[in-house]
Design a protein around this motif. Structure first.
Motif, PDB file in Angstrom:
ATOM      1  N   ARG A  26       0.810  -1.223   0.000  1.00  0.00           N
ATOM      2  CA  ARG A  26       0.000   0.000   0.000  1.00  0.00           C
ATOM      3  C   ARG A  26       0.840   1.269   0.000  1.00  0.00           C
ATOM      4  O   ARG A  26       0.363   2.320  -0.444  1.00  0.00           O
ATOM      5  N   ILE A  27       2.044   1.205   0.517  1.00  0.00           N
ATOM      6  CA  ILE A  27       2.878   2.411   0.635  1.00  0.00           C
ATOM      7  C   ILE A  27       3.145   3.062  -0.721  1.00  0.00           C
ATOM      8  O   ILE A  27       3.009   4.284  -0.839  1.00  0.00           O
ATOM      9  N   PRO A  28       3.482   2.307  -1.773  1.00  0.00           N
ATOM     10  CA  PRO A  28       3.726   2.967  -3.066  1.00  0.00           C
ATOM     11  C   PRO A  28       2.501   3.677  -3.647  1.00  0.00           C
ATOM     12  O   PRO A  28       2.631   4.585  -4.446  1.00  0.00           O
ATOM     13  N   LYS A  29       1.328   3.248  -3.258  1.00  0.00           N
ATOM     14  CA  LYS A  29       0.091   3.883  -3.744  1.00  0.00           C
ATOM     15  C   LYS A  29      -0.673   4.515  -2.581  1.00  0.00           C
ATOM     16  O   LYS A  29      -1.890   4.446  -2.508  1.00  0.00           O
ATOM     17  N   LEU A  30       0.073   5.163  -1.711  1.00  0.00           N
ATOM     18  CA  LEU A  30      -0.452   5.684  -0.447  1.00  0.00           C
ATOM     19  C   LEU A  30      -1.636   6.627  -0.628  1.00  0.00           C
ATOM     20  O   LEU A  30      -2.658   6.476   0.042  1.00  0.00           O
ATOM     21  N   GLN A  31      -1.518   7.571  -1.535  1.00  0.00           N
ATOM     22  CA  GLN A  31      -2.601   8.539  -1.707  1.00  0.00           C
ATOM     23  C   GLN A  31      -3.887   7.864  -2.176  1.00  0.00           C
ATOM     24  O   GLN A  31      -4.965   8.118  -1.636  1.00  0.00           O
ATOM     25  N   SER A  32      -3.792   6.996  -3.165  1.00  0.00           N
ATOM     26  CA  SER A  32      -5.010   6.335  -3.651  1.00  0.00           C
ATOM     27  C   SER A  32      -5.576   5.390  -2.587  1.00  0.00           C
ATOM     28  O   SER A  32      -6.800   5.251  -2.471  1.00  0.00           O
ATOM     29  N   PHE A  33      -4.693   4.764  -1.794  1.00  0.00           N
ATOM     30  CA  PHE A  33      -5.186   3.912  -0.710  1.00  0.00           C
ATOM     31  C   PHE A  33      -5.964   4.743   0.313  1.00  0.00           C
ATOM     32  O   PHE A  33      -7.072   4.374   0.707  1.00  0.00           O
ATOM     33  N   ALA A  34      -5.379   5.868   0.732  1.00  0.00           N
ATOM     34  CA  ALA A  34      -6.029   6.723   1.734  1.00  0.00           C
ATOM     35  C   ALA A  34      -7.354   7.270   1.205  1.00  0.00           C
ATOM     36  O   ALA A  34      -8.360   7.292   1.927  1.00  0.00           O
ATOM     37  N   GLU A  35      -7.373   7.698  -0.057  1.00  0.00           N
ATOM     38  CA  GLU A  35      -8.610   8.200  -0.656  1.00  0.00           C
ATOM     39  C   GLU A  35      -9.662   7.098  -0.743  1.00  0.00           C
ATOM     40  O   GLU A  35     -10.850   7.338  -0.513  1.00  0.00           O
ATOM     41  N   GLY A  36      -9.233   5.891  -1.074  1.00  0.00           N
ATOM     42  CA  GLY A  36     -10.154   4.758  -1.125  1.00  0.00           C
ATOM     43  C   GLY A  36     -10.722   4.430   0.242  1.00  0.00           C
ATOM     44  O   GLY A  36     -11.903   4.070   0.367  1.00  0.00           O
TER      45      GLY A  36
END
Length: 129
Positions: A26-36
């Motif tokens: 999840r760290i490499p796609k942190l922003q999209s994970f947090a938004e999701g």
């Protein structure tokens, strides 16, 4: 127990990989994970002002406790930290009635309980923090 260190390593390996894996992917796609996470929690009574920072923090927490379990860093403390994390996740999942996520979180908690029980029962005092 003669092979405590080896057995305890292999017992904590699956949960350590699961937790670290959850965080590290999840760290490499942190922003999209947090938004999701914010989107998935829309119907929750938990305010977005809490969900957003938690969405950015969660992958790091998962990675840290997973890696700490993997390397055997303060096992009792790390297991308690993992229980705390699972409890927070269960609270969030309950707030949006995500029962299937709760099943996975409870399974992780049950595994952590068994791991803690094994550690407390079979480790000598010198191994316990």
């Amino acid at each position: 127990m003669k092979d405590f260190k080896t057995l305890f390593f292999f017992l904590r390996l699956p949960i350590a990989i699961s937790l670290a894996g959850h965080g590290l992917v999840r760290i490499p796609k942190l922003q999209s994970f947090a938004e999701g996470m914010v989107k998935s929690m829309e119907k929750s009574a938990i305010p977005e002002v809490l969900i957003t920072p938690f969405g950015y923090l969660l992958p790091f927490l998962e990675a840290i406790v997973g890696i700490a379990l993997l390397i055997g860093f303060k096992p009792k403390l790390t297991i308690y930290a993992s229980f705390t994390l699972m409890s927070i996740l269960i609270l969030g999942s309950s707030s949006v009635e995500n029962w299937s996520a709760i099943e996975a979180q409870l399974l992780h908690s049950l595994y952590l309980f068994a791991l803690l029980w094994f550690y407390l029962k079979y480790s000598s005092e010198e191994h316990q923090p």
